[in-house]
Design a protein around this motif. Structure first.
Motif, PDB file in Angstrom:
ATOM      1  N   ASP A  52       0.828  -1.194   0.000  1.00 58.91           N
ATOM      2  CA  ASP A  52       0.000   0.000   0.000  1.00 58.91           C
ATOM      3  C   ASP A  52       0.878   1.267   0.000  1.00 58.91           C
ATOM      4  N   GLU A  53       1.946   1.230  -0.794  1.00 60.93           N
ATOM      5  CA  GLU A  53       2.888   2.348  -0.947  1.00 60.93           C
ATOM      6  C   GLU A  53       3.656   2.682   0.330  1.00 60.93           C
ATOM      7  N   VAL A  54       3.706   1.748   1.292  1.00 60.80           N
ATOM      8  CA  VAL A  54       4.525   1.957   2.484  1.00 60.80           C
ATOM      9  C   VAL A  54       5.691   0.973   2.431  1.00 60.80           C
ATOM     10  N   ASP A  55       6.896   1.493   2.560  1.00 56.45           N
ATOM     11  CA  ASP A  55       8.087   0.641   2.567  1.00 56.45           C
ATOM     12  C   ASP A  55       8.139  -0.095   3.903  1.00 56.45           C
ATOM     13  N   ILE A  56       7.998  -1.404   3.859  1.00 58.10           N
ATOM     14  CA  ILE A  56       7.877  -2.097   5.150  1.00 58.10           C
ATOM     15  C   ILE A  56       9.204  -2.190   5.900  1.00 58.10           C
ATOM     16  N   ALA A  57      10.315  -1.936   5.222  1.00 57.93           N
ATOM     17  CA  ALA A  57      11.602  -1.930   5.931  1.00 57.93           C
ATOM     18  C   ALA A  57      11.680  -0.741   6.891  1.00 57.93           C
ATOM     19  N   GLN A  58      10.882   0.302   6.621  1.00 59.03           N
ATOM     20  CA  GLN A  58      10.918   1.500   7.465  1.00 59.03           C
ATOM     21  C   GLN A  58      10.052   1.376   8.716  1.00 59.03           C
ATOM     22  N   LEU A  59       9.286   0.310   8.799  1.00 60.67           N
ATOM     23  CA  LEU A  59       8.349   0.205   9.915  1.00 60.67           C
ATOM     24  C   LEU A  59       9.044  -0.341  11.158  1.00 60.67           C
ATOM     25  N   ASP A  60       8.639   0.159  12.326  1.00 58.78           N
ATOM     26  CA  ASP A  60       9.166  -0.416  13.561  1.00 58.78           C
ATOM     27  C   ASP A  60       8.292  -1.602  13.974  1.00 58.78           C
ATOM     28  N   ALA A  61       8.668  -2.237  15.071  1.00 61.93           N
ATOM     29  CA  ALA A  61       7.991  -3.474  15.478  1.00 61.93           C
ATOM     30  C   ALA A  61       6.486  -3.266  15.673  1.00 61.93           C
ATOM     31  N   TYR A  62       6.104  -2.108  16.214  1.00 56.85           N
ATOM     32  CA  TYR A  62       4.696  -1.861  16.482  1.00 56.85           C
ATOM     33  C   TYR A  62       3.905  -1.707  15.194  1.00 56.85           C
ATOM     34  N   GLU A  63       4.506  -0.935  14.265  1.00 58.17           N
ATOM     35  CA  GLU A  63       3.802  -0.706  12.998  1.00 58.17           C
ATOM     36  C   GLU A  63       3.727  -1.972  12.169  1.00 58.17           C
ATOM     37  N   LEU A  64       4.787  -2.777  12.263  1.00 54.11           N
ATOM     38  CA  LEU A  64       4.803  -4.042  11.540  1.00 54.11           C
ATOM     39  C   LEU A  64       3.706  -4.968  12.074  1.00 54.11           C
ATOM     40  N   ALA A  65       3.576  -4.997  13.403  1.00 47.90           N
ATOM     41  CA  ALA A  65       2.532  -5.811  14.017  1.00 47.90           C
ATOM     42  C   ALA A  65       1.157  -5.313  13.579  1.00 47.90           C
ATOM     43  N   TRP A  66       1.022  -4.011  13.509  1.00 43.80           N
ATOM     44  CA  TRP A  66      -0.253  -3.426  13.078  1.00 43.80           C
ATOM     45  C   TRP A  66      -0.562  -3.823  11.635  1.00 43.80           C
ATOM     46  N   LEU A  67       0.488  -3.773  10.797  1.00 41.33           N
ATOM     47  CA  LEU A  67       0.327  -4.148   9.385  1.00 41.33           C
ATOM     48  C   LEU A  67      -0.130  -5.602   9.267  1.00 41.33           C
ATOM     49  N   ARG A  68       0.529  -6.482  10.024  1.00 45.43           N
ATOM     50  CA  ARG A  68       0.177  -7.902   9.975  1.00 45.43           C
ATOM     51  C   ARG A  68      -1.239  -8.123  10.480  1.00 45.43           C
ATOM     52  N   CYS A  69      -1.596  -7.303  11.440  1.00 40.68           N
ATOM     53  CA  CYS A  69      -2.902  -7.484  12.056  1.00 40.68           C
ATOM     54  C   CYS A  69      -4.035  -6.970  11.172  1.00 40.68           C
ATOM     55  N   ARG A  70      -3.863  -5.766  10.586  1.00 44.50           N
ATOM     56  CA  ARG A  70      -4.970  -5.114   9.902  1.00 44.50           C
ATOM     57  C   ARG A  70      -4.955  -5.224   8.393  1.00 44.50           C
ATOM     58  N   LYS A  71      -3.755  -5.271   7.806  1.00 46.38           N
ATOM     59  CA  LYS A  71      -3.671  -5.169   6.349  1.00 46.38           C
ATOM     60  C   LYS A  71      -3.573  -6.534   5.672  1.00 46.38           C
ATOM     61  N   ILE A  72      -3.002  -7.492   6.397  1.00 49.18           N
ATOM     62  CA  ILE A  72      -2.697  -8.763   5.767  1.00 49.18           C
ATOM     63  C   ILE A  72      -3.375  -9.898   6.523  1.00 49.18           C
ATOM     64  N   GLY A  73      -3.980 -10.808   5.776  1.00 53.13           N
ATOM     65  CA  GLY A  73      -4.502 -12.022   6.390  1.00 53.13           C
ATOM     66  C   GLY A  73      -3.680 -13.195   5.888  1.00 53.13           C
ATOM     67  N   TYR A  74      -3.218 -14.025   6.805  1.00 57.71           N
ATOM     68  CA  TYR A  74      -2.365 -15.142   6.402  1.00 57.71           C
ATOM     69  C   TYR A  74      -3.134 -16.462   6.419  1.00 57.71           C
ATOM     70  N   ILE A  75      -2.872 -17.262   5.397  1.00 57.58           N
ATOM     71  CA  ILE A  75      -3.387 -18.631   5.391  1.00 57.58           C
ATOM     72  C   ILE A  75      -2.194 -19.534   5.135  1.00 57.58           C
ATOM     73  N   PHE A  76      -2.062 -20.591   5.929  1.00 57.87           N
ATOM     74  CA  PHE A  76      -0.879 -21.436   5.833  1.00 57.87           C
ATOM     75  C   PHE A  76      -1.228 -22.832   5.324  1.00 57.87           C
ATOM     76  N   GLN A  77      -0.180 -23.474   4.833  1.00 61.85           N
ATOM     77  CA  GLN A  77      -0.359 -24.848   4.368  1.00 61.85           C
ATOM     78  C   GLN A  77      -0.807 -25.754   5.521  1.00 61.85           C
ATOM     79  N   THR A  78      -0.223 -25.499   6.696  1.00 63.71           N
ATOM     80  CA  THR A  78      -0.518 -26.363   7.845  1.00 63.71           C
ATOM     81  C   THR A  78      -1.598 -25.765   8.748  1.00 63.71           C
ATOM     82  N   PHE A  79      -2.414 -24.902   8.207  1.00 70.61           N
ATOM     83  CA  PHE A  79      -3.565 -24.276   8.881  1.00 70.61           C
ATOM     84  C   PHE A  79      -3.151 -23.366  10.045  1.00 70.61           C
ATOM     85  N   ASN A  80      -2.271 -23.896  10.938  1.00 73.45           N
ATOM     86  CA  ASN A  80      -1.775 -23.095  12.065  1.00 73.45           C
ATOM     87  C   ASN A  80      -2.864 -22.441  12.894  1.00 73.45           C
TER      88      ASN A  80
END
Lengths: 246, 216
Positions: free
Chosen positions: A71-99
């Motif tokens: 979404d036009e944000v360089d993820i290398a520039q994000l700190d741990a909190y923002e990265l967690a926020w990104l994983r939480c709100r922007k991205i949904g993960y589905i895994f091979q092993t369901f997890n």
């Protein structure tokens, strides 16, 4: 055709794994742009670097060089909190092993991301039940993962990925641990959800059943993008034959 | 606007409680080692408290028994404290207990690598993971501490009644015993926390990809 928003942009990404004596170059400069709302399959033989690329897009791993924009944000520039926020709100993960979290019920598994996102308990439970209905698991909310079949577990995982209405769903070999028909069900479910909600679905796979629903297929070979095919360029014969062989 | 993820305390408690309930047997093993160590600590400490109480009572019958089993009962004798040897044994037992807890918690963390990685993919921060483990350890520590302290006191009381007769109950230093129990529970909880800290930090620092790679 109007220019669509690029939800994911990968520029010159390389990734080396330092194994002590030797350095393995897994990704050798990947450039990729993914439009919003598309259903993308990343195809490639195992060892081609597709999982690594996939982890980069998901912000689970950092590239050795190059940049990944979500979404036009360089993820290398994000700190741990923002990265967690990104994983939480922007991205949904589905895994091979369901997890799924084994100690929690289906409903609780779906509500965790909403809890992290600060949704109130009641609202999370209500939305969790709606999502369970949508993925076809009505009435299964009190079941633990161990009490569900593989396909049902993956449905819970799909519902969990959708919990915070993310912009992107990343599915790493979502059908890898499922039988043929169950796998097709999951693919169909993902495609429907992608159409209904305009979610970008990116899946790494070597399952040729995926080709039929993909808007775009990115072929990865030896750490580089081999070719990118649009849906209408896809050789239907390949899809038909390959899926019959499975 | 700062974009933050959150995990309310009540939810952390719920997750920790659930985890203990589902892995009840493993928790029980960890807690049992704690119960034994705390019970031993309380037993020696309560034994000293009781003897002290008897000494202060200056009842000739008690004094006679006390001097027979080797205590200095002259009026100017120092109050009864734990001997260096006693302290050393208690210290060793606590040390063994902590090592046992670290071992058990490391196992438990390894078992949950994938779960931790998944939570991180869903947006959990490092400190959510630490918090869940710490709450779990506190619950185990409190439970183990209370059971151990009560067990130790009970055994010490029973032993003293056998030794000095039921009249000894009347001169029990209840406040001292209460304080001993309180300190023992605190020690138990402290040990449990000490044991979980290192495993929890390892768990929380893990990158999600590494956690996912673990074969299970």
């Amino acid at each position: 055709m109007t220019e669509k928003k690029k939800i994911v942009r990968v520029t010159g990404v390389t990734k080396d794994f330092d194994l002590g004596k030797i350095v393995v170059k897994v990704l050798k400069g990947i450039d990729l742009e993914i439009e919003e709302g598309k259903y993308i399959s990343i195809m490639g033989p195992s060892g081609s670097g597709k999982s690594t690329l996939f982890n980069m897009i998901g912000g689970l791993d950092k590239p050795t060089s190059g940049k990944v924009f979500i979404d036009e944000v360089d993820i290398a520039q994000l700190d741990a909190y923002e990265l967690a926020w990104l994983r939480c709100r922007k991205i949904g993960y589905i895994f091979q092993t369901f997890n799924l979290i084994p100690v929690m019920t289906a409903l609780e598994n779906i509500t965790i991301p909403m809890t992290f996102a600060g949704v109130s308990n009641d609202a999370a439970l209500r939305r969790g039940m709606e999502l369970l209905d949508q993925v076809g698991l009505t009435g299964r909310h009190t079941h633990r993962p161990s009490e569900l079949s593989g396909g049902q577990q993956q449905r819970v995982a799909v519902a969990r990925a959708l919990a915070n209405s993310p912009a992107i769903i990343l599915a790493d070999e979502p059908t890898g641990n499922l039988d043929l028909t169950t796998g097709e069900d999951i693919i169909r479910l993902l495609k429907e959800l992608s159409l209904q909600r305009g979610v970008t679905v990116i899946s790494a796979t070597h399952d040729y059943k995926m080709l039929n629903v993909s808007d775009q297929v990115v072929w990865i070979r030896d750490g580089q993008v081999d070719k990118i095919q649009e849906r209408d360029e896809l050789d239907i014969r390949t899809g038909g034959l390959e899926s019959a062989r499975h | 606007m700062r974009r933050l993820v959150a995990l309310p305390l009540s939810k952390s408690f719920q997750m920790a409680y659930q985890s203990i309930r589902v892995r009840f047997f493993r928790s029980l093993v960890t807690t049992t080692s704690l119960v034994l160590a705390v019970a031993f600590l309380t037993f020696t400490q309560a034994g000293n408290d009781i003897t002290e109480g008897l000494l202060i009572s200056q009842d000739p019958a008690f004094l006679q028994i006390l001097s027979k089993i080797g205590y200095d009962v002259s009026p100017d004798a120092p109050s009864i404290n734990s001997s260096p040897k006693q302290r050393w044994i208690v210290f060793l037992s606590l040390l063994v207990c902590v090592v046992g807890i670290i071992n058990a918690q490391l196992m438990s963390v390894t078992e949950r690598f994938r779960e931790i990685g998944t939570l991180k993919c869903l947006g959990a921060l490092d400190r959510f993971i630490v918090r869940i483990f710490v709450i779990e350890a506190t619950m185990q520590g409190l439970a183990g501490g209370v059971v151990g302290a009560l067990l130790g006191t009970l055994v010490a009381l029973t032993a003293s009644i056998f030794r000095f007769g039921s009249a000894a109950v009347s001169v029990m230093p209840w406040t001292d015993l209460g304080a001993t129990i309180f300190y023992a529970v605190c020690t138990g909880t402290g040990l449990s926390l000490l044991g979980v800290l290192y495993p929890a930090i390892i768990a929380s620092r893990m990158l999600p990809v590494e956690a996912m790679r673990v074969e299970q």
